[in-house]
Write an enzyme that holds these catalytic residues in place. Structure first.
Site, PDB file in Angstrom:
ATOM      1  N   HIS C  12      -2.621  -5.224   3.207  1.00 55.19           N
ATOM      2  CA  HIS C  12      -3.319  -3.953   3.483  1.00 55.19           C
ATOM      3  C   HIS C  12      -3.809  -3.277   2.191  1.00 55.19           C
ATOM      4  CE1 HIS C  12       0.944  -1.946   3.680  1.00 55.19           C
ATOM      5  NE2 HIS C  12       0.505  -1.974   2.448  1.00 55.19           N
ATOM      6  N   HIS C  59       2.120   5.321   1.853  1.00 56.60           N
ATOM      7  CA  HIS C  59       2.166   5.228   0.393  1.00 56.60           C
ATOM      8  C   HIS C  59       2.050   6.620  -0.215  1.00 56.60           C
ATOM      9  CE1 HIS C  59       0.625   1.380   1.949  1.00 56.60           C
ATOM     10  NE2 HIS C  59       1.133   0.812   0.900  1.00 56.60           N
ATOM     11  N   HIS C 194       3.246  -9.062  -5.073  1.00 56.09           N
ATOM     12  CA  HIS C 194       2.572  -8.193  -6.032  1.00 56.09           C
ATOM     13  C   HIS C 194       3.541  -7.194  -6.615  1.00 56.09           C
ATOM     14  CE1 HIS C 194       2.174  -5.665  -2.405  1.00 56.09           C
ATOM     15  NE2 HIS C 194       1.624  -4.683  -3.064  1.00 56.09           N
ATOM     16  N   GLU C 241       7.081  -5.441   0.625  1.00 55.29           N
ATOM     17  CA  GLU C 241       6.371  -5.097   1.865  1.00 55.29           C
ATOM     18  C   GLU C 241       6.409  -6.211   2.902  1.00 55.29           C
ATOM     19  OE1 GLU C 241       2.887  -2.000   0.357  1.00 55.29           O
ATOM     20  OE2 GLU C 241       2.364  -4.075   0.729  1.00 55.29           O
TER      21      GLU C 241
END
Ligand code: FE
Ligand code: FE
Lengths: 114, 283, 283, 114
Positions: C12, C59, C194, C241
């Site tokens: 995303h 976030h 990441h 995530e």
């Protein structure tokens, strides 16, 4: 005035329907908001996006009507306190008694069901 | 290692706090209730914990409509006293124990409890009234630090009684695994039978309350097996708060001794009670 | 009864949305990624669900510092697109399914998942980018209603991978028990490897990502057994995530078929992937 | 400038330490606040209760220093965007590269560890 149901379950459907009215009452935890509300109740209702029925219930202090419109007693009680009304007063409203009668029923051991 | 020294179950009715704040505890209406607290207060005053873990619910003050957690825990160094619509109670602010909070979050999340964390939390009567029941004259500050544990009881569906008891078991284990010499008390608050709204407003069910007061010591599993509907029918829509006593009970070990209890009707629209247990250790 | 028809796992990354919003999908940097989406998009376009249950994380937009829930669920009729600090994405607002939300809350709370409920929620790129991955040209409105399911992945400790998988299993059962004829798609979002901050920023672990992409279909239990530390070490602090893919996978039945997948490095600082599964039913 | 640690785990201790700095950055999701911040950065920091170190890290755009003071990348990125800086720029700062070098490293398949 409106007749109370036995129980009001503050479920997600109710809290979604009663969102605006609960939000208005929640705002009364701020002293500035309490002054603003008192200065112009109708305008305060409009600013909080109340439906016409919700606004009427607030302005008329239709305590049972507020619950029927999805409000929660924990929110509406903040409005009652602003009016100088006790939880015994509200108990009387919901049960068709005066605050004194309701208080006396509690002192006599409370109301019994079932 | 931290040690749980006692557990207190107590009602948290706002007017109990107001009676203390306004010097009315000797009035005929209030005297029986406060007389009933006497022996428990004297016993606790001799056994000050370092931290009180207080299980309570917010009443539309710090937790709003937008975001309602099922379980929460305060993680702050300090908590202000909430203005609930009638000004702040004239009691000290509450000092937190962020290290214990962080430890509990780690242990409980790993044990599969989906806690919400509060870095900022104004504590309402649900927490401050039990502190006043424990310590009526705190002076400048409460005698111990506090870790608030929040349970949603005002929006349906609430966590089940069984889930609350399971949380308590995990909470007790998490407290006992905190690697520091520390004495901890656990408070379960709310109840007893009461209903604020609707045609059943004013409901008091002393038979159920007496059963609950007895069974919380010896048969908590029986209380944990009751459904949401059982609690509503027997204890009223707000009597549901009793599920928070099960969190406290779960945190105590299996070997406990009843120090004192008291039951009084009414405090405002509520049956009020206190039950104090010494934790004899060895879970 | 409601039926789960497919499950989509997708990164995303904000810049994937920005590439679409600014007409850059044919640029050399972006073309390989969007080409990879093609077959999945064509297949999904033939199979429009009534509701998409989208598992994502906020976030630092709708969920702040004060109150961080481990798991949450949107219960509103409508969700605005968040301003994340650079204006709102030019995409339609999101229509909710409050009846399905209320059903899911009831079932999941009774199953011992301690959800927080959101009556108000601005949805950020974590939710809107996956919608754009599914449907690049929504016009005035998205093709389906949405129930947002939120997982805390930005504050430690996050829920364990095992807890996320268990939530998924319960979520699937809860969806299938909704007493209405309704087709539901489930999105698991975020990942792949990441890391945004620290000396390990820019970490990409293609070997781990390829393993994860394969195992999410056939061996989700293996991925659910990985610890928080495993995910951080192998996939980076933000690769964590990926635990949200396990919620999606848990919700699907045991009989699934891979429709398509794609893997591309980089989308900004991230390895990006998509994996689409048809649910063949019969959990 | 400050050297970055391998990983920043945004745990409860960090989010409590970094509360003020994160809260300032979070406020930048509001366009009015973005204008106010830009008009007087130092005053905005003071109004948000930043410690002197936190204020210095914000004013100096010490991106690593912010993390060391408990901030989270998800918050500080909002400040970077306000400056017109990309996540690749920040990645370069954390790893001692230019944004271009960092971007090239990603395009070459990303940085590898272990
Ligand atoms: Fe209460
Ligand atoms: Fe993300």
């Amino acid at each position: 005035m409106t007749e109370a149901r036995d129980n009001y379950l503050n479920d997600l459907t109710a809290t979604r329907r009663g969102y605006a009215i609960n939000r208005l009452c929640a705002s009364l935890t701020d002293p500035d908001n309490r002054r603003r509300f008192t200065a112009d109740e109708a305008a305060y209702c409009d600013a909080h996006g109340l439906s016409p029925e919700q606004k009427r219930a607030i302005l008329d202090r239709d305590w049972t009507g507020m619950l029927d419109l999805g409000a929660s007693i924990f929110y509406t009680f903040k409005l009652a306190v602003l009016d100088g009304k006790s939880m015994q007063h509200l108990g009387g409203v919901f049960t068709g008694m005066s605050a004194e009668e309701f208080t006396a029923a509690l002192r006599a051991g409370g109301r019994r069901f079932g | 290692m931290a040690e749980i020294i006692w557990g207190l179950a107590t009602s948290h009715v706002p007017s109990i706090g107001a009676a203390m704040d306004h010097g009315k505890t000797a009035d005929p209406y209030w005297k029986p209730l406060f007389d009933g607290y006497g022996p428990a207060r004297a016993w606790m005053a001799e056994r000050t914990p370092d931290v009180a873990v207080i299980i309570y619910n917010d009443h539309a003050n710090a937790v709003g409509l937008d975001l309602v957690p099922t379980f929460g825990i305060g993680t702050a160094a300090s908590y202000e006293v909430a203005d609930e619509g009638w000004g702040r109670r004239p009691v000290p602010h509450v000092t937190g124990s962020p290290e214990l909070s962080a430890h509990l979050v780690g242990e409980l999340v790993d044990a599969g409890f989906d806690l919400a964390t509060f870095h900022r939390l104004d504590v309402d009567h649900g927490l401050t009234v039990p502190l006043s029941v424990y310590c009526p004259d705190p002076g400048e500050s409460w005698p111990c630090a506090v870790v608030p544990v929040l349970v949603n009881v005002i929006q349906y569906p609430q966590p089940t009684a069984a889930r609350c008891y399971a949380l308590g078991r995990a909470l007790g284990a998490a407290i006992r695994s905190f690697p520091r010499d520390m004495k901890v008390a656990v408070f379960g608050t709310g109840g007893m039978s009461h209903q604020l709204a609707g045609a059943r407003a004013g409901l008091i069910n002393s038979a159920f309350d007496r059963m609950f007061l007895q069974s919380i010591e010896s048969e908590p599993e029986k209380l944990a097996a009751l459904t949401r509907e059982d609690y509503i029918r027997e204890a009223g829509t707000e009597g549901m708060e009793l599920i928070m006593w099960l969190v406290m009970r779960g945190a105590l070990s299996d070997r406990i001794a009843r120090v004192h209890d008291t039951y009084h009707v009414p405090a405002s629209n509520t049956a009020a009670a206190l039950a104090l247990f010494e934790d004899l250790g060895g879970s």
